[in-house]
Scaffold this motif. Structure first.
Motif, PDB file in Angstrom:
ATOM      1  N   ALA A 225     -36.103  -1.384  13.863  1.00 43.64           N
ATOM      2  CA  ALA A 225     -36.893  -0.861  13.228  1.00 43.64           C
ATOM      3  C   ALA A 225     -35.915   0.183  15.224  1.00 43.64           C
ATOM      4  O   ALA A 225     -35.546  -0.455  15.885  1.00 43.64           O
ATOM      5  CB  ALA A 225     -37.818   0.327  13.996  1.00 43.64           C
ATOM      6  N   GLU A 226     -35.830   1.354  14.758  1.00 43.34           N
ATOM      7  CA  GLU A 226     -34.728   2.340  15.982  1.00 43.34           C
ATOM      8  C   GLU A 226     -35.240   1.629  17.243  1.00 43.34           C
ATOM      9  O   GLU A 226     -34.038   1.990  17.839  1.00 43.34           O
ATOM     10  CB  GLU A 226     -35.386   4.051  15.229  1.00 43.34           C
ATOM     11  N   GLY A 227     -36.589   1.628  17.311  1.00 43.48           N
ATOM     12  CA  GLY A 227     -36.972   1.807  18.986  1.00 43.48           C
ATOM     13  C   GLY A 227     -37.196   0.461  19.345  1.00 43.48           C
ATOM     14  O   GLY A 227     -37.235   0.121  20.385  1.00 43.48           O
TER      15      GLY A 227
ATOM     16  N   SER B 212     -23.965   2.742  18.143  1.00 44.32           N
ATOM     17  CA  SER B 212     -25.415   2.544  17.525  1.00 44.32           C
ATOM     18  C   SER B 212     -25.973   4.344  18.347  1.00 44.32           C
ATOM     19  O   SER B 212     -27.407   4.429  17.973  1.00 44.32           O
ATOM     20  CB  SER B 212     -25.547   1.879  17.759  1.00 44.32           C
TER      21      SER B 212
ATOM     22  N   ARG C 187     -27.865   2.585  20.889  1.00 41.92           N
ATOM     23  CA  ARG C 187     -28.812   1.552  20.880  1.00 41.92           C
ATOM     24  C   ARG C 187     -28.930   1.175  22.594  1.00 41.92           C
ATOM     25  O   ARG C 187     -27.460   0.443  22.338  1.00 41.92           O
ATOM     26  CB  ARG C 187     -29.623   1.273  19.411  1.00 41.92           C
TER      27      ARG C 187
ATOM     28  N   ASP D 256     -34.140  -9.899  16.733  1.00 44.55           N
ATOM     29  CA  ASP D 256     -34.673  -8.565  16.447  1.00 44.55           C
ATOM     30  C   ASP D 256     -35.637  -8.803  16.569  1.00 44.55           C
ATOM     31  O   ASP D 256     -36.720  -9.825  16.877  1.00 44.55           O
ATOM     32  CB  ASP D 256     -33.654  -8.266  15.460  1.00 44.55           C
TER      33      ASP D 256
ATOM     34  N   LEU E  97     -29.457  -4.357  14.584  1.00 43.40           N
ATOM     35  CA  LEU E  97     -29.299  -3.540  14.590  1.00 43.40           C
ATOM     36  C   LEU E  97     -29.568  -2.558  13.207  1.00 43.40           C
ATOM     37  O   LEU E  97     -31.130  -1.563  13.174  1.00 43.40           O
ATOM     38  CB  LEU E  97     -28.304  -2.466  15.066  1.00 43.40           C
ATOM     39  N   LYS E  98     -29.437  -2.609  12.157  1.00 43.85           N
ATOM     40  CA  LYS E  98     -29.605  -2.510  10.582  1.00 43.85           C
ATOM     41  C   LYS E  98     -30.468  -2.680  10.104  1.00 43.85           C
ATOM     42  O   LYS E  98     -31.775  -1.804   9.854  1.00 43.85           O
ATOM     43  CB  LYS E  98     -28.271  -2.850   9.923  1.00 43.85           C
TER      44      LYS E  98
END
Length: 403
Positions: free
Chosen positions: A311-313, A273, A275, A336, A307-308
């Protein structure tokens, strides 16, 4: 009513037809012992009346006088006894015989006419008392018949539920069998398509220059490769679901350090990912008897979902700790900071093929099998998996495993 299904409680009893009532009374009669049949009551009523009359005669001799009131009191005893053991019909017959005996005794004492209505009126209180006993007995028998009717209807209802349950089990087994067969049948052609696409891509990559047509073909082959990869993952998930539910998958348990399993999963997910994922581990190792590969599959499902659907950050956290309360256990959590899950959806997220409305509306792809597979695996480890979430504040999935 104890032991009655919740669906049956409060359900009105069906109105019985005359034939059903006759059949029900036959069943009621068949349940009672032979010595309590009505015919036996008719036969015993006369000896009991004679016995009561004899008791009254002995009392009269002891007191030195005869009184019809004493006899009426004595004659209520056989009426009560017959009503208690042989029912309404026998008790009514006993009342009539006893009333006739009282009337004859008054006729003998008073020397009046047998058809004298004044003598008959004196017997009336006894008749009313006897018929009251018979009425109470009739009400008791009616309640027993109602109870028998309710028991019979509940038995029919239980049989219907059993038939429905068998049909549902057969349907469920048929569904799992279909999933297993379909997955096996799909696996071979998908593997062939993917292999041919990858072979064509490798040949195109060896070419120095590609024409516009060949570039378009390369893009199409890349899409085919991506989609076949997705289909392969789907087929593997379907096979996992059907195999786990059918009990065909044997867990290869061995003593493992949960912290090491969590660390390996996080390293792989960070590479895929790109991330950052926070890892919270205890200082001391936590040894648990588990199937390492299957439990890693659970953690991959939970972390990849976090993760899915965040949000990305936003950060994602995987933690592990030891719980000392009896019995001792290991607690894993994946947290999350996404949209969260509505309270009315929490009870369904572990069902196969279920996705909550937010997940369906998102761009993230999936068929809702990951959490169902995770639950099957955790259950087979005698553990528990659940989710706590608040809309707008993210979700936290917990896995508790016994030590």
């Amino acid at each position: 009513m104890t032991g009655v299904p919740r669906e049956a409680q409060g359900r009105p009893l069906k109105k019985l037809s005359f034939e059903q009532r006759v059949q029900l009374r036959k069943q009621y009669t068949a349940r009672i012992p032979r010595w309590r049949r009505p015919l036996v009551g008719y036969l015993f009523s006369v000896p009991l009346i004679v016995l009561a009359w004899g008791g009254n005669a002995l009392l009269s001799l002891a007191l030195g006088r005869s009184d019809a009131n004493f006899l009426s009191a004595f004659l209520l005893l056989p009426v009560l006894f017959v009503a208690l053991f042989w029912g309404v019909g026998s008790s009514v017959v006993t009342v009539l015989f006893s009333a006739l005996l009282l009337h004859m005794m008054q006729f003998r004492e008073n020397g009046s006419n047998m058809l004298d209505w004044q003598s008959a009126i004196q017997v009336l209180p006894f008749v009313v008392a006897g018929l009251t006993i018979a009425l109470i007995t009739a009400l008791r028998e009616r309640e027993r018949l109602k109870a028998l009717a309710a028991e019979q209807e509940l038995q029919e209802y239980a049989e219907e539920l059993e038939v429905i349950n068998h049909k549902l089990e057969d349907t469920n087994q048929l569904k799992d069998r279909f999933m297993s067969i379909a997955s096996h049948e799909l696996k071979t052609p998908i593997t062939t398509i993917r292999g041919q696409a990858q072979l064509a891509l490798r040949r195109l990559e060896k070419m120095r220059e590609l024409s516009p047509e060949m570039k378009g073909m390369k893009q199409a082959l890349e899409r085919v490769n991506d989609q076949t990869q997705r289909l392969t993952s789907l087929v593997e998930e379907l096979l996992d679901v059907s195999s786990l539910r059918a009990g065909k998958v044997e867990l290869r348990k061995r003593c493992c350090d949960l912290a090491e399993v969590c660390r390996e999963v996080i390293e792989d997910q960070q590479l895929l990912s790109e991330r950052p994922i926070q890892l919270v581990l205890p200082e001391q190792p936590i040894k648990v008897l588990i199937d390492k590969d299957r439990l890693a599959q659970v953690l991959v499902n939970l972390v990849s979902n976090a993760l899915k659907y965040s949000a990305e950050g936003s950060p994602v956290e995987l933690g592990l700790k030891r719980e000392e309360h009896s019995p001792a256990s290991a607690l894993i959590w994946v947290k999350d900071h996404g949209k969260g899950i509505a309270p009315d959806q929490l009870s369904r997220i572990f069902e196969a093929f279920y996705r909550d409305p937010d997940a369906q509306a998102s761009s993230a792809k999936g068929l809702g099998l990951g959490l169902a597979i995770s639950k099957e695996i955790v259950d087979r480890h005698n553990g528990r998996i659940w989710c706590e979430s608040e809309p707008g504040h993210g979700s936290t999935f917990f896995v508790r495993l016994p030590l």
